[in-house]
Design an enzyme around this catalytic site. Structure first.
Site, short mmCIF file in Angstrom:
data_model
loop_
_atom_site.label_atom_id
_atom_site.label_comp_id
_atom_site.label_asym_id
_atom_site.label_seq_id
_atom_site.Cartn_x
_atom_site.Cartn_y
_atom_site.Cartn_z
N ASP A 101 4.43 -5.68 1.83
CA ASP A 101 5.33 -4.85 1.04
C ASP A 101 4.58 -3.73 0.31
O ASP A 101 3.38 -3.82 0.08
CB ASP A 101 6.05 -5.70 -0.01
CG ASP A 101 7.14 -6.57 0.58
OD1 ASP A 101 7.26 -6.63 1.81
OD2 ASP A 101 7.87 -7.20 -0.22
N HIS A 115 11.71 -1.05 2.42
CA HIS A 115 11.67 -1.75 1.13
C HIS A 115 12.50 -0.98 0.10
O HIS A 115 12.30 -1.13 -1.11
CB HIS A 115 10.20 -1.83 0.68
CG HIS A 115 9.90 -2.91 -0.32
ND1 HIS A 115 10.54 -4.13 -0.35
CD2 HIS A 115 9.00 -2.94 -1.35
CE1 HIS A 115 10.05 -4.87 -1.33
NE2 HIS A 115 9.12 -4.16 -1.96
N HIS A 150 10.80 1.43 -5.98
CA HIS A 150 10.49 0.03 -6.27
C HIS A 150 11.16 -0.31 -7.60
O HIS A 150 10.52 -0.36 -8.66
CB HIS A 150 8.98 -0.19 -6.35
CG HIS A 150 8.58 -1.61 -6.13
ND1 HIS A 150 8.63 -2.55 -7.12
CD2 HIS A 150 8.17 -2.26 -5.01
CE1 HIS A 150 8.24 -3.72 -6.64
NE2 HIS A 150 7.95 -3.57 -5.36
N HIS A 177 1.00 -8.04 0.33
CA HIS A 177 1.17 -6.63 -0.04
C HIS A 177 0.01 -5.81 0.50
O HIS A 177 -1.14 -6.25 0.48
CB HIS A 177 1.23 -6.48 -1.57
CG HIS A 177 2.45 -7.11 -2.18
ND1 HIS A 177 2.57 -8.46 -2.40
CD2 HIS A 177 3.63 -6.56 -2.59
CE1 HIS A 177 3.75 -8.73 -2.92
NE2 HIS A 177 4.43 -7.59 -3.05
#
Length: 241
Positions: free
Chosen positions: A56, A107, A111, A200
């Site tokens: 991610d 994603h 964020h 990640h």
């Protein structure tokens, strides 16, 4: 006492369901659930000798290339959930991820937490993410919301755009572990056929060095996976199995 009208019960049931969905999604990681009906959300693939490594928050030119090199060295394939804002800034790196044999998912664009957002905000964020990724030549199939937050609005907006929502069944928590060994131990403890592993490749929302610990844990994770007779594949390959 007179029974409530079915017309009144229907909206009450819909509201209750809308509030239950995030709870079910949140608990999926710690139960044996593999997916919700209609592919609304997935935590695991079928019971087959495969594992999906997922990353991610990238792509980031300071960290993602190192992750890609480690995957190449270990002959591993993975799925990268890229932030639309990062894709817009580094479209060539997104294409490199795909050219090196990995799958690209989205994603979202920012964020940001979804629990405090309206359906319109979630939809606009997804549209911006898809626009950026498609401009780089890739149409994502899989979507993982930031922080794994999945209210009903997120499920609905993803479904409307033909996206399959996926979370995870194992994770490294590399932002909270002191070194790669502890990251690997945490992942290996949850490795099982069909596992979806969350790591990640960027430190966008994590302390500096987090993604490096994830990359350095890959060798140990790969060894444990092979010892258990499993291979690392993309999400498409995992689900197809």
């Amino acid at each position: 006492m007179k029974a409530p009208s079915p017309w009144l019960l229907a909206p009450i049931g819909a509201v209750a369901a809308a509030h239950m969905v995030p709870s079910v999604v949140s608990l999926g990681q710690w139960t044996s659930l593999r997916a919700l009906p209609l592919e609304l959300c997935r935590w695991r693939g079928p019971v087959a000798p495969h594992v999906a490594l997922t990353f991610d928050d990238g792509p980031d030119p300071t960290t993602t290339p190192y992750v890609l090199d480690r995957l190449d060295e270990l002959a591993l394939r993975a799925t990268f959930f890229c932030l639309g804002s990062q894709v817009a800034a580094h479209p060539g790196l997104v294409r490199e991820i795909a050219d090196r044999g990995h799958q690209v998912g989205t994603h979202g664009f920012r964020h940001a937490h979804h629990f405090i957002r309206t359906p319109g905000w979630v939809g606009a964020d997804l549209d911006a993410a898809l626009e950026a990724t498609e401009a780089a030549g890739i149409r994502p199939r899989w979507f993982r919301p930031p922080y794994g937050q999945t209210p009903g609005a997120t499920l609905l907006q993803a479904k409307r755009r033909g996206l399959h929502l996926v979370l995870w069944s194992a994770w490294g928590r590399e932002w909270d572990e002191p070194d790669a060994l502890h990251v690997a131990d945490r992942v290996i403890a949850s490795l099982a056929p069909g596992a979806i592993v969350l790591l990640h490749d960027a430190d966008v929302d994590s302390p500096p060095g987090s993604s490096r610990r994830a990359a350095d844990a890959l060798g140990m994770i790969a060894e444990a996976t092979a010892e258990r007779g499993m291979t690392c594949v993309t999400l498409d390959e995992l689900v197809a199995a």
